[in-house]
Scaffold this motif. Structure first.
Motif, PDB file in Angstrom:
ATOM      1  N   GLY A   1      11.227  -4.555 -11.137  1.00  0.00           N
ATOM      2  CA  GLY A   1      12.523  -5.144 -10.861  1.00  0.00           C
ATOM      3  C   GLY A   1      12.730  -5.541  -9.415  1.00  0.00           C
ATOM      4  O   GLY A   1      13.801  -6.008  -9.059  1.00  0.00           O
ATOM      5  N   LYS A   2      11.724  -5.323  -8.572  1.00  0.00           N
ATOM      6  CA  LYS A   2      11.841  -5.697  -7.166  1.00  0.00           C
ATOM      7  C   LYS A   2      10.938  -6.897  -6.885  1.00  0.00           C
ATOM      8  O   LYS A   2       9.900  -7.059  -7.520  1.00  0.00           O
ATOM      9  CB  LYS A   2      11.387  -4.553  -6.258  1.00  0.00           C
ATOM     10  N   ARG A   3      11.364  -7.689  -5.942  1.00  0.00           N
ATOM     11  CA  ARG A   3      10.475  -8.756  -5.494  1.00  0.00           C
ATOM     12  C   ARG A   3       9.334  -8.115  -4.721  1.00  0.00           C
ATOM     13  O   ARG A   3       9.458  -6.991  -4.228  1.00  0.00           O
ATOM     14  CB  ARG A   3      11.227  -9.737  -4.595  1.00  0.00           C
ATOM     15  N   LYS A   4       8.219  -8.815  -4.603  1.00  0.00           N
ATOM     16  CA  LYS A   4       7.049  -8.245  -3.948  1.00  0.00           C
ATOM     17  C   LYS A   4       7.336  -7.773  -2.522  1.00  0.00           C
ATOM     18  O   LYS A   4       6.951  -6.663  -2.153  1.00  0.00           O
ATOM     19  CB  LYS A   4       5.891  -9.247  -3.970  1.00  0.00           C
ATOM     20  N   PRO A   5       8.009  -8.586  -1.693  1.00  0.00           N
ATOM     21  CA  PRO A   5       8.291  -8.092  -0.337  1.00  0.00           C
ATOM     22  C   PRO A   5       9.179  -6.848  -0.317  1.00  0.00           C
ATOM     23  O   PRO A   5       9.004  -5.974   0.514  1.00  0.00           O
ATOM     24  CB  PRO A   5       9.007  -9.262   0.340  1.00  0.00           C
ATOM     25  N   GLU A   6      10.119  -6.752  -1.251  1.00  0.00           N
ATOM     26  CA  GLU A   6      11.008  -5.592  -1.301  1.00  0.00           C
ATOM     27  C   GLU A   6      10.254  -4.310  -1.628  1.00  0.00           C
ATOM     28  O   GLU A   6      10.638  -3.231  -1.179  1.00  0.00           O
ATOM     29  CB  GLU A   6      12.105  -5.797  -2.331  1.00  0.00           C
ATOM     30  N   SER A   7       9.197  -4.409  -2.394  1.00  0.00           N
ATOM     31  CA  SER A   7       8.450  -3.216  -2.771  1.00  0.00           C
ATOM     32  C   SER A   7       7.634  -2.661  -1.601  1.00  0.00           C
ATOM     33  O   SER A   7       7.268  -1.488  -1.603  1.00  0.00           O
ATOM     34  CB  SER A   7       7.539  -3.511  -3.959  1.00  0.00           C
ATOM     35  N   VAL A   8       7.378  -3.481  -0.604  1.00  0.00           N
ATOM     36  CA  VAL A   8       6.569  -3.063   0.541  1.00  0.00           C
ATOM     37  C   VAL A   8       7.435  -2.546   1.694  1.00  0.00           C
ATOM     38  O   VAL A   8       6.956  -1.840   2.573  1.00  0.00           O
ATOM     39  CB  VAL A   8       5.683  -4.243   1.022  1.00  0.00           C
ATOM     40  N   TRP A   9       8.720  -2.838   1.699  1.00  0.00           N
ATOM     41  CA  TRP A   9       9.597  -2.454   2.804  1.00  0.00           C
ATOM     42  C   TRP A   9       9.587  -0.970   3.127  1.00  0.00           C
ATOM     43  O   TRP A   9       9.503  -0.600   4.306  1.00  0.00           O
ATOM     44  CB  TRP A   9      11.023  -2.934   2.552  1.00  0.00           C
ATOM     45  N   PRO A  10       9.678  -0.071   2.144  1.00  0.00           N
ATOM     46  CA  PRO A  10       9.666   1.363   2.496  1.00  0.00           C
ATOM     47  C   PRO A  10       8.372   1.785   3.200  1.00  0.00           C
ATOM     48  O   PRO A  10       8.401   2.600   4.120  1.00  0.00           O
ATOM     49  CB  PRO A  10       9.801   2.076   1.150  1.00  0.00           C
ATOM     50  N   ILE A  11       7.258   1.215   2.781  1.00  0.00           N
ATOM     51  CA  ILE A  11       5.973   1.545   3.393  1.00  0.00           C
ATOM     52  C   ILE A  11       5.945   1.056   4.839  1.00  0.00           C
ATOM     53  O   ILE A  11       5.536   1.779   5.745  1.00  0.00           O
ATOM     54  CB  ILE A  11       4.816   0.941   2.574  1.00  0.00           C
TER      55      ILE A  11
END
Length: 93
Positions: A40-50
């Motif tokens: 449910g997240k866009r690809k860039p959003e999934s990397v933000w926490p990392i």
């Protein structure tokens, strides 16, 4: 206490025991962020926490160096071992 993962078998310089507990905590948070589902997240959003945690690690090491809590030798060790981002730290200098 679990040993912090480093890339080489070099012995860490003096002062490593001061920053290791905080680095272990951040490394654990990094593992949790990597395992976090990204449906449910866009690809860039999934990397933000990392990226945020990676930034925190580099900032923690740089601030410790700036406050003279760690030596230049330990800062260089962290950059060489890819624990901290050397280019990001160079930007802050």
């Amino acid at each position: 206490m679990k040993k912090f993962n480093t890339r080489t078998n070099r012995k860490p310089p003096k002062g490593w025991d001061l920053i290791e507990p905080q680095l272990q905590e951040l490394q654990q948070r990094m593992r949790e962020a990597e395992k976090d589902p990204s449906e449910g997240k866009r690809k860039p959003e999934s990397v933000w926490p990392i990226l945020r945690i990676h930034h925190q690690i580099s900032r923690y090491i740089f601030e410790a160096y700036k406050k003279k809590e760690i030596s230049k030798e330990l800062l260089d060790y962290c950059i060489d071992e890819k624990i901290a981002d050397g280019l990001l730290i160079a930007k802050w200098k």
